[in-house]
Design an enzyme around this catalytic site. Structure first.
Site, mmCIF file in Angstrom:
data_model
loop_
_atom_site.group_PDB
_atom_site.id
_atom_site.type_symbol
_atom_site.label_atom_id
_atom_site.label_comp_id
_atom_site.label_asym_id
_atom_site.label_seq_id
_atom_site.Cartn_x
_atom_site.Cartn_y
_atom_site.Cartn_z
ATOM 1 N N ARG A 27 9.582 1.535 5.095
ATOM 2 C CA ARG A 27 8.575 0.437 4.533
ATOM 3 C C ARG A 27 7.204 0.746 4.420
ATOM 4 N NH1 ARG A 27 4.366 -2.503 6.475
ATOM 5 N NH2 ARG A 27 5.235 -2.145 8.874
ATOM 6 N N ASP A 28 6.484 1.030 5.893
ATOM 7 C CA ASP A 28 5.014 1.432 5.680
ATOM 8 C C ASP A 28 4.794 2.886 5.110
ATOM 9 O OD1 ASP A 28 2.482 1.272 6.535
ATOM 10 O OD2 ASP A 28 2.889 1.950 8.542
ATOM 11 N N CYS A 250 -2.056 2.038 4.257
ATOM 12 C CA CYS A 250 -2.456 0.766 4.365
ATOM 13 C C CYS A 250 -3.046 0.410 3.054
ATOM 14 C CB CYS A 250 -3.115 0.114 5.671
ATOM 15 S SG CYS A 250 -3.213 -1.692 5.437
#
Length: 310
Positions: A27-28, A250
């Site tokens: 996911r990240d 991010c």
């Protein structure tokens, strides 16, 4: 003996005898890729991670595709993971709509993504910290009513690219709020990788929540992720987020670099005699395979060393 054939030592005084790794690579890690990874590759990645012994693998995110197009296939991915009994497959949900989508697929572990700073709350959620907590409250309540567990991510817990160093009291206050609204655990996240061991000790000491319900999530921007993790373990933390092969960053904080590589974490934990249940050799092979799918070598030092990559 460790998976590398090196002798395993007993844990040092003050360290946990076992650590639960919360694997975030699927996911990240993949949400920060420029190219969209095919759904079948994502499913294979998660199956390989589970086969290596990881029992918590964060699978995807039910965020609107406009914001994270790399994870727009959540509804297609989750049914491909139904043959993984005993593996926890939490997903990220930003709001009640995302939660409803996840619950409709049988998901029973979700996570919300909060911020310790106003600047990142605005950049990531287009809300103030207080507004974001208000948004999470019904999400947590509805999830728990449906029998789902709730994790809370607390981003920018050590530093913020717009605001600079973040006061520990400010972080502790938001962490407490996340617990009060129903989070079963909170992941304290060094989103841009500026933490140092002393800062970690100070922050964990300021928290007004049980440390057995705290996870740590470090990025390796300044090469401090492992030393920060060790400092957290010495304070009583036993849940560590990591990303296979060091994938990730991010998309809403441009100074954020890759996550702590799961293989690098395992090398350290194996050497300390701390049990994880994860096979380092199989995990390394998985990250080498994923690097081939992405068309570039893994940034993990341990993956490079064990696979003889140059």
């Amino acid at each position: 003996m460790t998976a590398t054939g090196l002798p395993m030592h007993l844990p040092l005084d003050g360290l946990p005898r076992s650590v639960r790794i919360h694997e975030v690579g699927a996911r990240d890690g993949l949400q920060n890729e420029k190219a969209t990874v095919p759904t079948a590759v994502k499913a294979e990645f998660i199956h390989r991670l589970a086969a290596a012994g990881l029992r918590t693998v964060e699978a995807t995110s039910f965020v609107h595709p406009k914001w994270v197009p790399q994870l727009a296939d959540a509804e297609e991915l989750m049914p491909l993971l139904e043959d993984l009994p005993g593996v926890h497959l939490p997903v990220l949900v930003p709001n009640e709509r995302g939660l409803d989508r996840a619950l409709a697929l049988g998901v029973r572990e979700v996570a919300v993504f909060g911020s310790a700073t106003e600047s990142f709350a605005k950049a990531n959620l287009n809300r103030t910290v207080e507004e974001s907590l208000a948004m999470f409250e019904p999400v947590a309540a509805k999830a728990r009513a449906a029998g789902a567990s709730v994790r809370g991510y607390l981003s920018m817990a050590f530093g913020d690219p717009w605001e600079g160093p973040v006061p520990v009291g400010q972080v502790a206050a938001v962490a407490r709020r996340l617990f009060d609204l129903g989070c079963d655990e909170v992941s304290i996240s060094d989103t841009i990788g500026v933490a140092t061991p002393g800062h970690v000790v100070a922050l964990l000491g300021a928290l007004d929540v049980p440390l057995d319900r705290i996870a740590v999530h470090f990025h390796d921007t300044y090469g401090q992720a492992l030393s920060n993790t060790l400092a957290a373990l010495q304070q009583g933390v036993s849940i560590v987020d990591a990303s296979a092969g060091g994938l990730g960053g991010c998309p809403f904080a441009k100074s954020a670099t890759g996550n702590l590589a799961t293989e690098d974490l395992l090398w350290m934990l194996n050497g300390l005699g701390i049990d994880t249940g994860v096979d380092l050799t199989r995990l390394t092979a998985t990250s080498v395979w994923m690097a081939e799918q992405l068309g570039r070598p893994s940034p993990s030092r341990t993956v490079r060393a064990l696979s003889h990559e140059e």
